[in-house]
Design a protein around this motif. Structure first.
Motif, PDB file in Angstrom:
ATOM      1  N   THR A 132       0.832  -1.207   0.000  1.00  0.00           N
ATOM      2  CA  THR A 132       0.000   0.000   0.000  1.00  0.00           C
ATOM      3  C   THR A 132       0.863   1.253   0.000  1.00  0.00           C
ATOM      4  O   THR A 132       0.577   2.229  -0.722  1.00  0.00           O
ATOM      5  CB  THR A 132      -0.922  -0.006   1.230  1.00  0.00           C
ATOM      6  OG1 THR A 132      -1.756  -1.173   1.194  1.00  0.00           O
ATOM      7  CG2 THR A 132      -1.800   1.241   1.248  1.00  0.00           C
ATOM      8  N   ALA A 133       1.927   1.235   0.799  1.00  0.00           N
ATOM      9  CA  ALA A 133       2.830   2.390   0.842  1.00  0.00           C
ATOM     10  C   ALA A 133       3.502   2.600  -0.506  1.00  0.00           C
ATOM     11  O   ALA A 133       3.678   3.747  -0.961  1.00  0.00           O
ATOM     12  CB  ALA A 133       3.875   2.181   1.944  1.00  0.00           C
ATOM     13  N   LEU A 134       3.866   1.523  -1.199  1.00  0.00           N
ATOM     14  CA  LEU A 134       4.503   1.648  -2.515  1.00  0.00           C
ATOM     15  C   LEU A 134       3.515   2.197  -3.547  1.00  0.00           C
ATOM     16  O   LEU A 134       3.878   3.031  -4.394  1.00  0.00           O
ATOM     17  CB  LEU A 134       5.033   0.283  -2.966  1.00  0.00           C
ATOM     18  CG  LEU A 134       6.211  -0.277  -2.161  1.00  0.00           C
ATOM     19  CD1 LEU A 134       6.512  -1.708  -2.579  1.00  0.00           C
ATOM     20  CD2 LEU A 134       7.454   0.594  -2.358  1.00  0.00           C
ATOM     21  N   LYS A 135       2.288   1.729  -3.458  1.00  0.00           N
ATOM     22  CA  LYS A 135       1.283   2.194  -4.418  1.00  0.00           C
ATOM     23  C   LYS A 135       0.993   3.685  -4.239  1.00  0.00           C
ATOM     24  O   LYS A 135       0.754   4.406  -5.212  1.00  0.00           O
ATOM     25  CB  LYS A 135       0.002   1.368  -4.249  1.00  0.00           C
ATOM     26  CG  LYS A 135      -1.005   1.572  -5.375  1.00  0.00           C
ATOM     27  CD  LYS A 135      -2.112   0.555  -5.293  1.00  0.00           C
ATOM     28  CE  LYS A 135      -3.123   0.779  -6.416  1.00  0.00           C
ATOM     29  NZ  LYS A 135      -2.544   0.592  -7.757  1.00  0.00           N
ATOM     30  N   LYS A 136       1.036   4.153  -2.972  1.00  0.00           N
ATOM     31  CA  LYS A 136       0.825   5.577  -2.722  1.00  0.00           C
ATOM     32  C   LYS A 136       1.949   6.414  -3.306  1.00  0.00           C
ATOM     33  O   LYS A 136       1.753   7.593  -3.610  1.00  0.00           O
ATOM     34  CB  LYS A 136       0.713   5.825  -1.219  1.00  0.00           C
ATOM     35  CG  LYS A 136      -0.584   5.317  -0.597  1.00  0.00           C
ATOM     36  CD  LYS A 136      -0.637   5.614   0.891  1.00  0.00           C
ATOM     37  CE  LYS A 136      -1.948   5.140   1.498  1.00  0.00           C
ATOM     38  NZ  LYS A 136      -2.018   5.411   2.965  1.00  0.00           N
ATOM     39  N   MET A 137       3.122   5.808  -3.458  1.00  0.00           N
ATOM     40  CA  MET A 137       4.251   6.524  -4.063  1.00  0.00           C
ATOM     41  C   MET A 137       4.066   6.673  -5.576  1.00  0.00           C
ATOM     42  O   MET A 137       4.788   7.442  -6.215  1.00  0.00           O
ATOM     43  CB  MET A 137       5.554   5.768  -3.785  1.00  0.00           C
ATOM     44  CG  MET A 137       5.992   5.773  -2.323  1.00  0.00           C
ATOM     45  SD  MET A 137       7.348   4.591  -2.015  1.00  0.00           S
ATOM     46  CE  MET A 137       8.536   5.098  -3.261  1.00  0.00           C
ATOM     47  N   GLY A 138       3.125   5.902  -6.180  1.00  0.00           N
ATOM     48  CA  GLY A 138       2.898   5.952  -7.626  1.00  0.00           C
ATOM     49  C   GLY A 138       3.473   4.771  -8.353  1.00  0.00           C
ATOM     50  O   GLY A 138       3.412   4.689  -9.590  1.00  0.00           O
ATOM     51  N   VAL A 139       4.063   3.806  -7.602  1.00  0.00           N
ATOM     52  CA  VAL A 139       4.632   2.608  -8.214  1.00  0.00           C
ATOM     53  C   VAL A 139       3.510   1.634  -8.554  1.00  0.00           C
ATOM     54  O   VAL A 139       2.557   1.471  -7.795  1.00  0.00           O
ATOM     55  CB  VAL A 139       5.639   1.946  -7.243  1.00  0.00           C
ATOM     56  CG1 VAL A 139       6.172   0.640  -7.830  1.00  0.00           C
ATOM     57  CG2 VAL A 139       6.775   2.905  -6.937  1.00  0.00           C
ATOM     58  N   SER A 140       3.615   0.971  -9.711  1.00  0.00           N
ATOM     59  CA  SER A 140       2.630  -0.029 -10.118  1.00  0.00           C
ATOM     60  C   SER A 140       2.967  -1.369  -9.459  1.00  0.00           C
ATOM     61  O   SER A 140       4.142  -1.724  -9.307  1.00  0.00           O
ATOM     62  CB  SER A 140       2.624  -0.195 -11.638  1.00  0.00           C
ATOM     63  OG  SER A 140       2.227   1.021 -12.254  1.00  0.00           O
ATOM     64  N   ILE A 141       1.910  -2.114  -9.121  1.00  0.00           N
ATOM     65  CA  ILE A 141       2.085  -3.412  -8.467  1.00  0.00           C
ATOM     66  C   ILE A 141       1.414  -4.473  -9.329  1.00  0.00           C
ATOM     67  O   ILE A 141       0.243  -4.344  -9.702  1.00  0.00           O
ATOM     68  CB  ILE A 141       1.467  -3.430  -7.052  1.00  0.00           C
ATOM     69  CG1 ILE A 141       2.011  -2.276  -6.205  1.00  0.00           C
ATOM     70  CG2 ILE A 141       1.731  -4.778  -6.375  1.00  0.00           C
ATOM     71  CD1 ILE A 141       3.500  -2.327  -5.939  1.00  0.00           C
ATOM     72  N   ALA A 142       2.173  -5.549  -9.629  1.00  0.00           N
ATOM     73  CA  ALA A 142       1.653  -6.634 -10.466  1.00  0.00           C
ATOM     74  C   ALA A 142       1.743  -7.948  -9.702  1.00  0.00           C
ATOM     75  O   ALA A 142       2.701  -8.187  -8.952  1.00  0.00           O
ATOM     76  CB  ALA A 142       2.443  -6.729 -11.765  1.00  0.00           C
ATOM     77  N   MET A 143       0.713  -8.823  -9.905  1.00  0.00           N
ATOM     78  CA  MET A 143       0.761 -10.169  -9.321  1.00  0.00           C
ATOM     79  C   MET A 143       1.307 -11.115 -10.366  1.00  0.00           C
ATOM     80  O   MET A 143       0.705 -11.305 -11.425  1.00  0.00           O
ATOM     81  CB  MET A 143      -0.619 -10.627  -8.857  1.00  0.00           C
ATOM     82  CG  MET A 143      -0.593 -12.063  -8.328  1.00  0.00           C
ATOM     83  SD  MET A 143      -2.179 -12.673  -7.740  1.00  0.00           S
ATOM     84  CE  MET A 143      -2.269 -11.895  -6.153  1.00  0.00           C
TER      85      MET A 143
END
Length: 691
Positions: free
Chosen positions: A572-583
């Motif tokens: 969640t903290a990474l996503k708030k930074m604007g980084v995309s998250i992939a499974m």
């Protein structure tokens, strides 16, 4: 034994010294008591002599004739009333008894002897014509005398006179022990000569009852002796006791230190040094060619995770229980030891190798069972490595080495198993150690390389980004397969540092790519466990200057299953930074859909296993792929298909509107220097030609 002997010697010396001082004190006080009794007797005797002097005229009549009974009673009453005198005698110069009076009556009804003597004087006048020589022992029936002469105590004096003869002519004091009937228990006999005009007129001998005084002085003697004994005990006994206790404590400390020098303090098993000494002795004494010594190296599986998850107190208690179980199962073994941490060792003689093999396997099963530790129920398993002497090793060092190699082989096989050393294991462990050294150098010097595999957009079949893949070269310059070095790096605990370096190198390389090409990087579980992932990503982006929206981080479903809440918090903290998250590897687990609802991923990647066969022969797999793509789009997630290897797979995925394609058919991983071709004017042409 020596200390015990020294302690006994110290106690003996202290006791002898105490007894010697006590005996000396008794002797001295007894001598003083005797001196006091003599002085008292002398005083009484002198007082009595003064009374005699006062009665001189009457005594002349008493001694020379036959006075009236009334006069005699009066004179004797006065004389017997002086001091504690109970008997007196008048002795002629020639030693014959002139006159005797008084007798001793044993005390009764609480009365003392002196009272009876004074109350019942019995004058026995003796006529001068019938005087008999005095027997020096006639009046001391059954009594022991202590003669205190003038030479010893100044209690004897001889007068120089013509008629002076016999011991009655000498002033003398005797202390005598009586029988309590005819004489008191303690009395003094005082002999005093009467001199007139230089000649002995007569001698007076009196007996003085000193029983009361003796008992008084004796009580004082015992009190003084008791005080002296207590003083000696305090001065000598207590220091001796303290010294003995100090030596005993020192002995206990020495034994404790000796025990700790040879045993593990937590489990009570032998330590490494003690174990090796016994093992060397056993190997040296082995003279039966049919016997073998089996050395077992035993490890508690995943002990670090147990220690970190439950706490060190639980971990320590688990080791104690494990050691107790090991001791029970190996009760016939020559020695059992805790070598260090969660590693144990044991050795025993066996008649045949088959018996040793069977025991090793049975022991592994016996040690692997549920344990209840401080309210926690946990299943702890064991890995065992075994080596045999002299069949597989030529000395103790070689035996220990090969047992460790077998243990490593058992852990490499997945743990919870046992392995007996074989020659091929030595080569494998040597290769493993070389790989570990290679990885350590790679981390320290950043010697690893990054290769980048392109991801193609389905709409125009142009490269839209790259996935960073780590590559490691051996000493010969050949690539080490990732499936070989990645697990080793994870076991070594260096994946967090490796992941950080990959982030820094990857973001620096992506900064030179034309927008909007993205950089995709796989994350490891170690990066989440360290708790530094978010900060590492921030630092890498800040150092390179790459916008966060161009960075895509991939995680696997298995990673989410480990401490889900902690990992989701970091995502969640990474996503708030604007980084995309992939499974990554979507569809290989049992709960992928559940995680899609828990966290809003930006992209899902279909695992390559769904494209493993021809699409026409694997229609069911294609239906699954179609469902996954539709699910991703319904959740507003991009979908990437991995493992694209054929033209027909590309055509099928284009038909299903899969957003991105990745595979060797479209482009193999390449170093940074070879990436420019993917964004040149004819990059799309290259892809289409490849199709």
């Amino acid at each position: 034994m020596k200390l015990k002997s020294n302690g006994i010697h110290l106690v003996f010396v202290a006791g002898l010294l105490t007894l010697s001082i006590g005996a000396a004190s008794i002797f001295i006080t007894q001598s003083i008591m005797n001196r006091l009794l003599v002085n008292d007797a002398r005083t009484d005797g002198m007082g009595w002599a003064q009374s005699v002097a006062d009665q001189t005229s009457n005594l002349e009549a008493l001694l020379d004739g036959s006075p009236s009974l009334s006069l005699t009673d009066r004179i004797l009453g006065r004389l017997s009333a002086v001091g504690n005198i109970y008997s007196f005698e008048f002795i002629a110069p020639d030693g014959t008894l002139m006159f005797k009076t008084g007798s001793f009556h044993p005390p009764s009804d609480g009365q003392d002897a002196a009272h009876h003597a004074h109350s019942h004087p019995k004058p026995v006048p003796v006529a001068t014509t019938s005087m008999m020589p005095v027997d020096s022992h006639s009046n001391e029936s059954h009594a022991d005398s202590h003669d205190h002469s003038a030479h010893a105590h100044g209690d004897e004096a001889r007068v120089d006179a013509p008629n002076l003869m016999g011991d009655h002519a000498v002033h003398k004091v005797k202390l005598i022990l009586g029988n309590g009937y005819s004489d008191p228990l303690h009395f003094a006999e005082v002999t005093h000569p009467i001199i007139e005009d230089g000649e002995l007129r007569y001698s007076i001998r009196v007996r003085i009852d000193q029983t009361e005084r003796f008992e008084l002085y004796q009580a004082a003697v015992w009190q003084i002796t008791g005080v002296l004994a207590i003083t000696v005990l305090l001065v000598v006994g207590i220091p001796a006791f303290l010294q003995l206790r100090s030596r005993k404590q020192a002995a206990l400390a020495d034994r404790r230190a000796h025990y700790l020098a040879q045993h593990d303090p937590m489990t009570g098993l032998a330590n490494r040094l003690n174990f090796l000494d016994k093992l060397e002795t056993a190997c040296a004494e082995l003279d039966n060619n049919e016997e073998i010594i089996a050395l077992l190296s035993i490890d508690v599986d995943y002990f670090k995770e147990i220690n970190d998850g439950y706490g060190h107190d639980v971990g320590d208690e688990l080791l104690v229980q494990f050691a107790a179980q090991l001791k029970y199962e190996c009760e016939s073994f020559d020695s059992i030891a805790r070598i260090g941490g969660d590693e144990f060792a044991a050795f025993c003689r066996f008649d045949a190798r088959k018996n040793a093999d069977d025991f090793v396997m049975e022991l592994q099963r016996s040690l692997s069972h549920p344990y209840e530790v401080k309210g926690h129920n946990m299943i702890a398993t064991a890995s065992i490595g075994a080596a045999y002497y002299p069949a597989l090793a030529h000395d103790v060092t070689d035996l220990m080495k090969k047992s460790d190699i077998a243990l490593y082989a058992a852990k490499t096989e997945g743990r919870n198993c046992a392995a007996v050393f074989a020659e091929h294991m030595e080569k494998e462990i040597a290769e493993r150690r070389d790989l570990e050294a290679l990885l350590r150098r790679a981390v320290h010097n950043s010697d690893f390389e990054l290769y980048f595999q392109p991801l193609y957009s389905q709409q125009d079949l142009k490269a839209c980004g790259f996935e960073a893949l780590m590559r490691l070269r051996d000493q010969d310059g050949q690539f080490v397969p990732p499936e070989r070095f990645i697990p080793v790096a994870e076991e070594m605990g260096i994946m967090d540092e490796l992941g950080f370096q990959i982030l820094k190198k990857g973001t620096m390389a992506a900064l030179n790519w034309p927008a909007p090409m993205r950089l995709a990087i796989n994350l490891s579980a170690a990066q989440f466990e360290s708790g530094k992932l978010v900060q590492h990503v921030k630092d890498a982006l800040a150092e390179s200057g790459l916008p966060a929206k161009l960075l895509e981080l991939e995680i696997t479903e298995s990673l989410l299953m480990q401490n889900t809440q902690r990992n989701l918090k970091q995502l969640t903290a990474l996503k708030k930074m604007g980084v995309s998250i992939a499974m990554d590897d979507f569809g290989t687990g049992y709960s992928s859909l559940g995680y899609l609802w828990q966290f809003p991923f930006d992209k899902i990647k279909i695992d390559r296993s769904f494209l493993g066969g021809d699409e026409n022969s694997n229609a069911k797999a294609m239906q699954v792929i179609s469902t996954i793509i539709a699910l991703g789009h319904s959740l507003e997630m991009r979908v990437t298909a991995e493992g694209v290897e054929t033209e027909s797979q590309v055509a099928m995925l284009n038909k299903l509107k899969c957003d991105q394609l990745q595979g060797f058919y479209l482009g193999r991983p390449a170093p940074e220097s070879e990436l420019e071709k993917y964004w040149a004017d004819d990059a799309g042409g290259h892809a289409r030609e490849a199709i």
